[in-house]
Structures are given as C-alpha cells and as structure tokens.
Scaffold this motif. Sequence first.
Motif, PDB file in Angstrom:
ATOM      1  N   VAL A 159     -90.409  73.638  62.240  1.00 10.63           N
ATOM      2  CA  VAL A 159     -89.086  73.044  62.017  1.00 10.63           C
ATOM      3  C   VAL A 159     -88.015  73.815  62.785  1.00 10.63           C
ATOM      4  O   VAL A 159     -87.117  73.219  63.408  1.00 10.63           O
ATOM      5  N   VAL A 160     -88.096  75.152  62.768  1.00 13.44           N
ATOM      6  CA  VAL A 160     -87.113  75.982  63.470  1.00 13.44           C
ATOM      7  C   VAL A 160     -87.150  75.724  64.973  1.00 13.44           C
ATOM      8  O   VAL A 160     -86.106  75.542  65.613  1.00 13.44           O
ATOM      9  N   VAL A 161     -88.361  75.688  65.554  1.00 12.16           N
ATOM     10  CA  VAL A 161     -88.484  75.442  66.995  1.00 12.16           C
ATOM     11  C   VAL A 161     -87.979  74.041  67.344  1.00 12.16           C
ATOM     12  O   VAL A 161     -87.331  73.848  68.379  1.00 12.16           O
ATOM     13  N   ALA A 162     -88.244  73.065  66.478  1.00 10.54           N
ATOM     14  CA  ALA A 162     -87.716  71.714  66.709  1.00 10.54           C
ATOM     15  C   ALA A 162     -86.187  71.743  66.723  1.00 10.54           C
ATOM     16  O   ALA A 162     -85.543  71.094  67.553  1.00 10.54           O
ATOM     17  N   GLY A 163     -85.603  72.522  65.812  1.00  6.75           N
ATOM     18  CA  GLY A 163     -84.150  72.665  65.780  1.00  6.75           C
ATOM     19  C   GLY A 163     -83.609  73.312  67.041  1.00  6.75           C
ATOM     20  O   GLY A 163     -82.572  72.894  67.585  1.00  6.75           O
ATOM     21  N   ILE A 164     -84.315  74.329  67.540  1.00 10.35           N
ATOM     22  CA  ILE A 164     -83.913  74.993  68.784  1.00 10.35           C
ATOM     23  C   ILE A 164     -83.943  74.012  69.944  1.00 10.35           C
ATOM     24  O   ILE A 164     -83.049  73.996  70.801  1.00 10.35           O
ATOM     25  N   LEU A 165     -84.977  73.162  69.972  1.00  9.12           N
ATOM     26  CA  LEU A 165     -85.087  72.157  71.033  1.00  9.12           C
ATOM     27  C   LEU A 165     -83.891  71.208  71.024  1.00  9.12           C
ATOM     28  O   LEU A 165     -83.319  70.901  72.068  1.00  9.12           O
ATOM     29  N   VAL A 166     -83.509  70.758  69.828  1.00  9.50           N
ATOM     30  CA  VAL A 166     -82.374  69.840  69.708  1.00  9.50           C
ATOM     31  C   VAL A 166     -81.086  70.525  70.175  1.00  9.50           C
ATOM     32  O   VAL A 166     -80.297  69.954  70.943  1.00  9.50           O
ATOM     33  N   LEU A 167     -80.887  71.771  69.734  1.00 10.95           N
ATOM     34  CA  LEU A 167     -79.676  72.504  70.113  1.00 10.95           C
ATOM     35  C   LEU A 167     -79.624  72.744  71.617  1.00 10.95           C
ATOM     36  O   LEU A 167     -78.565  72.618  72.240  1.00 10.95           O
ATOM     37  N   LEU A 168     -80.779  73.095  72.206  1.00 11.73           N
ATOM     38  CA  LEU A 168     -80.802  73.349  73.642  1.00 11.73           C
ATOM     39  C   LEU A 168     -80.547  72.065  74.428  1.00 11.73           C
ATOM     40  O   LEU A 168     -79.841  72.079  75.449  1.00 11.73           O
ATOM     41  N   ALA A 169     -81.096  70.948  73.949  1.00  6.43           N
ATOM     42  CA  ALA A 169     -80.856  69.660  74.616  1.00  6.43           C
ATOM     43  C   ALA A 169     -79.369  69.313  74.575  1.00  6.43           C
ATOM     44  O   ALA A 169     -78.792  68.852  75.570  1.00  6.43           O
ATOM     45  N   LEU A 170     -78.738  69.552  73.430  1.00  7.74           N
ATOM     46  CA  LEU A 170     -77.300  69.293  73.303  1.00  7.74           C
ATOM     47  C   LEU A 170     -76.498  70.233  74.186  1.00  7.74           C
ATOM     48  O   LEU A 170     -75.504  69.833  74.809  1.00  7.74           O
ATOM     49  N   ALA A 171     -76.928  71.505  74.253  1.00  9.93           N
ATOM     50  CA  ALA A 171     -76.222  72.491  75.082  1.00  9.93           C
ATOM     51  C   ALA A 171     -76.277  72.093  76.558  1.00  9.93           C
ATOM     52  O   ALA A 171     -75.282  72.210  77.284  1.00  9.93           O
ATOM     53  N   ILE A 172     -77.447  71.616  77.014  1.00 12.17           N
ATOM     54  CA  ILE A 172     -77.580  71.162  78.404  1.00 12.17           C
ATOM     55  C   ILE A 172     -76.684  69.955  78.651  1.00 12.17           C
ATOM     56  O   ILE A 172     -76.005  69.856  79.675  1.00 12.17           O
ATOM     57  N   ARG A 173     -76.654  69.064  77.684  1.00 14.70           N
ATOM     58  CA  ARG A 173     -75.852  67.834  77.829  1.00 14.70           C
ATOM     59  C   ARG A 173     -74.361  68.148  77.860  1.00 14.70           C
ATOM     60  O   ARG A 173     -73.595  67.529  78.602  1.00 14.70           O
ATOM     61  N   TRP A 174     -73.928  69.134  77.052  1.00 13.62           N
ATOM     62  CA  TRP A 174     -72.503  69.442  76.935  1.00 13.62           C
ATOM     63  C   TRP A 174     -72.022  70.479  77.952  1.00 13.62           C
ATOM     64  O   TRP A 174     -70.838  70.776  77.999  1.00 13.62           O
ATOM     65  N   GLY A 175     -72.912  71.041  78.735  1.00 12.60           N
ATOM     66  CA  GLY A 175     -72.490  72.008  79.748  1.00 12.60           C
ATOM     67  C   GLY A 175     -72.486  73.434  79.243  1.00 12.60           C
ATOM     68  O   GLY A 175     -71.428  74.046  79.076  1.00 12.60           O
ATOM     69  N   MET A 176     -73.667  73.995  79.001  1.00 12.91           N
ATOM     70  CA  MET A 176     -73.775  75.318  78.392  1.00 12.91           C
ATOM     71  C   MET A 176     -73.273  76.425  79.309  1.00 12.91           C
ATOM     72  O   MET A 176     -72.667  77.395  78.834  1.00 12.91           O
ATOM     73  N   ALA A 177     -73.490  76.322  80.605  1.00 16.29           N
ATOM     74  CA  ALA A 177     -73.088  77.391  81.515  1.00 16.29           C
ATOM     75  C   ALA A 177     -71.567  77.531  81.573  1.00 16.29           C
ATOM     76  O   ALA A 177     -71.019  78.641  81.481  1.00 16.29           O
ATOM     77  N   GLU A 178     -70.871  76.399  81.724  1.00 12.39           N
ATOM     78  CA  GLU A 178     -69.410  76.450  81.781  1.00 12.39           C
ATOM     79  C   GLU A 178     -68.830  76.973  80.472  1.00 12.39           C
ATOM     80  O   GLU A 178     -67.916  77.809  80.473  1.00 12.39           O
TER      81      GLU A 178
END
Length: 284
Positions: A159-178
């Motif tokens: 469940v935790v890893v699934a949550g990390i995947l969702v958060l990382l997908a959102l971070a990529i979509r929202w522009g994590m580097a900037e």
Amino acid sequence: YISLIADYFPLFLILGIGLLAYLIYDNDPARLWAQLQEIGFSFGLVLAVGLSSMFFLACAWKDLLYPERHSASVIDLWLAGMVGFAVNELTPGSVAGEPVKGAMLRGKIPGEDIVSSLILHNYLYIITNFLQIAIGSAIGLIWLDMSPVLMWGTIVVTVVVAGILVLLALAIRWGMAEKFIKVIRFLRIPLKNVEDKLESARKVDVQARTFHKDRPGAFWRAFGWIFMARAMAVVEIWVILELIFHPADFATLMLLQASTLLVYVVFFFVPSQVGANELGSTMI
C-alpha cells in the motif's frame, strides 16, 4: 542531506552490522561457513547475474534519452550506473548515487536530459518493485503459510509503495523540478543563477512529462528492460539457493524477493540494508 549522511552513517552502519552478526550467531555460524565453502568459485555465477541486471538497467536508461542529443554508450551508462549503485549502497536512503551518475556523464548528455531520464528511470523502477511486492504478497497469502508479521508487513508496504507511485506521478505531472527550485529559493538557501536553474528545471519537467508521448516505443521498451532487470533479482535468489542445495519453487522465490523489497523500504536508512535483508529472508 550529505551532511546528515556524514553525521549518522557510522550509527546506521553499526546497526546493520550488529543485526547481521546476531543473525549469523542465531543460525549456526559453522554451518553457514561450510555452505560458503561449498559454493566456492560458483559465486561468480551470482555476480554475473547481478551484473547482467545492471546492464539491463543501463539499456533502459539509454532508451529514456533522446538519441539525437547525447553521445553516451550503453557501456558509459552501465559504468555510471554501477558507481551510482555503489554510492547508494554506502549511504542511508539510497539516493546519493543519482547525482553521482549525472556527474559522471556530464559532457555526454545534456544536464536536463540526465535529470529527466533519471526521474523516469526511477519511476519505472518503483513500478516494477510495486509489481513484485504485490505479486509476492499475493502468492504468499494464497499458497504459503506466512507469519502474521510478514503477512501484514507485505500488505502495508504494498500500500505504501502504491501511494509513493501515485505521489510521484502527480509530482511529474505538476512539475517537480521547478517546484523543488522554488522551495529552495523560498527557504533562502544560497543558490547561484536561480533564474537559469528555474529555466532548466522547467525543461526537465516538460521532458519527464511528455517523453512517453514523444517516444512511446522507447518508453515501454525501457519499462521492459527494467522489468527484466528486476526479474534477474529473482533469478539471483534461485541461483544462490541452488548453490547451497536448497532449491525453492516459484512461489517461495517471489515471496523472498517481496520480503527483500519490504525490508528495503522499512530499513532504507541502513547502508546496503546490511543485516536487514538477511532478516527478511530468515523470516521466510
């Protein structure tokens, strides 16, 4: 982060070594030594499996780069990957090796491409880890008699890893580097040429967000390479068990791999997960 590693590295390493020493003591040191002697030079086969896994990861990394914008070969990426892996294994959190990989390839790959490709590479890597944990957990729950601790541990980590995947997908979509550069600026952490770095960060975000659309074949091919690399981890467990004359069926191998990943997540602060990985296997 580097300062934190320097301050607490000895403590984490001692913790892992202490756990490993306890497991050796608790599992008959003489018998373990006899099994190691039986393996002898056959250990080279285990090493070959591990190196082939890292080569597959290098192939995946190459597929996540724009071919017209870099001059790095698969061997360059493989060597950089092994150095980064070594740094990750020696540091808590297993993330310090990523900047090292990038530094080794400066001049052969544009900086923005290095960062965006590593973001995607780690994202696909986490996906394959999630799949292995989920499959191993399901197999363990259905076919094997698991201890309650291991059963609930694998469920929670899945469940935790699934949550990390969702958060990382959102971070990529929202522009994590900037956003990362903006947070640094907000915290007033000294940073030279902030505007230039913001512009580079925006390029990283665009590439990470659109690569799968620009080069869908390469994206899914990279996923296949990473999946093969993680499959080699299961092969490695099989080879080791065969060498010590303890063959295991597919269900046990998958559960062992899932437990290794579970321990990796729980004991991420221990360099190389020394002692922790052995604990997970012992629990099986």
